[in-house]
Design an enzyme around this catalytic site. Structure first.
Site, PDB file in Angstrom:
ATOM      1  CB  CYS A 169     -10.699  -2.603   1.345  1.00 30.08           C
ATOM      2  SG  CYS A 169     -10.247  -2.000  -0.178  1.00 30.08           S
TER       3      CYS A 169
ATOM      4  CG  ASN B 295      -0.273  -0.170   2.535  1.00 31.50           C
ATOM      5  OD1 ASN B 295       0.469  -0.879   2.947  1.00 31.50           O
ATOM      6  ND2 ASN B 295      -0.844   0.567   3.491  1.00 31.50           N
TER       7      ASN B 295
ATOM      8  CD  GLU C  14      -5.423  -6.066  -0.979  1.00 33.11           C
ATOM      9  OE1 GLU C  14      -4.695  -4.832  -0.701  1.00 33.11           O
ATOM     10  OE2 GLU C  14      -6.124  -6.257  -0.099  1.00 33.11           O
TER      11      GLU C  14
ATOM     12  CB  CYS D   6      -8.796  -4.571  -2.788  1.00 33.08           C
ATOM     13  SG  CYS D   6      -7.583  -3.233  -2.813  1.00 33.08           S
TER      14      CYS D   6
END
Length: 160
Positions: A112, A61, A74, A115
């Protein structure tokens, strides 16, 4: 239009229960997590993808002071992979995330919603499922055979 809903997962108490490829993905995602740029949330996430050519791609991230300009591990990994390996299929995604110091109980955290939607797009694009693994730093692992297990009512181009 009726849609079949399939929800299922496997749980592994320890990463040692995985095969050698999956263990390598775990270690790659764990290493990528350490390189994440998350000075605002202190929530580091690493991701490793296995392509059908056998290559493993990793990412993490990347935050930005101007929320929501950052990007999850991701999606940053998937988008980079698709830009650089447009013809390869993604077979597996391995994700490890959590707070920087892990003083709290380490738990496996799934992708999440944004993603999940992005993974769904790539499953549709490549016309095949992508196995998703999400793990805790201590080695507990959940595995799903497709993003549909995490996002049963996914949105795709068939609705447009």
């Amino acid at each position: 239009m009726q849609q079949e809903i399939k929800i299922g997962y496997e749980f592994f108490q320890n990463v040692d229960e995985l095969n050698d490829t999956e263990k390598k993905l775990f270690e790659t995602a764990k290493s990528a997590r350490e390189k994440a740029y998350a000075p605002y949330s202190n929530f580091l996430v690493g991701c490793a993808l296995l392509l059908d050519n056998g290559e493993i791609i990793s990412g993490n991230n990347q935050e930005n002071a101007a929320f929501p300009s950052g990007l999850c591990a991701e999606r940053s990994t998937i988008f980079w992979t698709a830009a650089n390996f447009p013809k390869e299929k993604i077979l597996k995604i391995f994700v490890i995330g959590g707070s920087k110091d892990f003083t709290e109980k380490s738990i496996a955290i799934p992708p999440c919603g944004a993603c999940r939607q992005s993974i769904s797009e790539y499953e549709v694009k490549q016309r095949s499922d992508i196995e998703i693994y999400f793990a805790s730093m201590s080695g507990e692992v959940y595995k799903t055979s497709s993003v549909r297990d995490l996002l049963p009512f996914s949105f795709d181009a068939s609705y447009l």
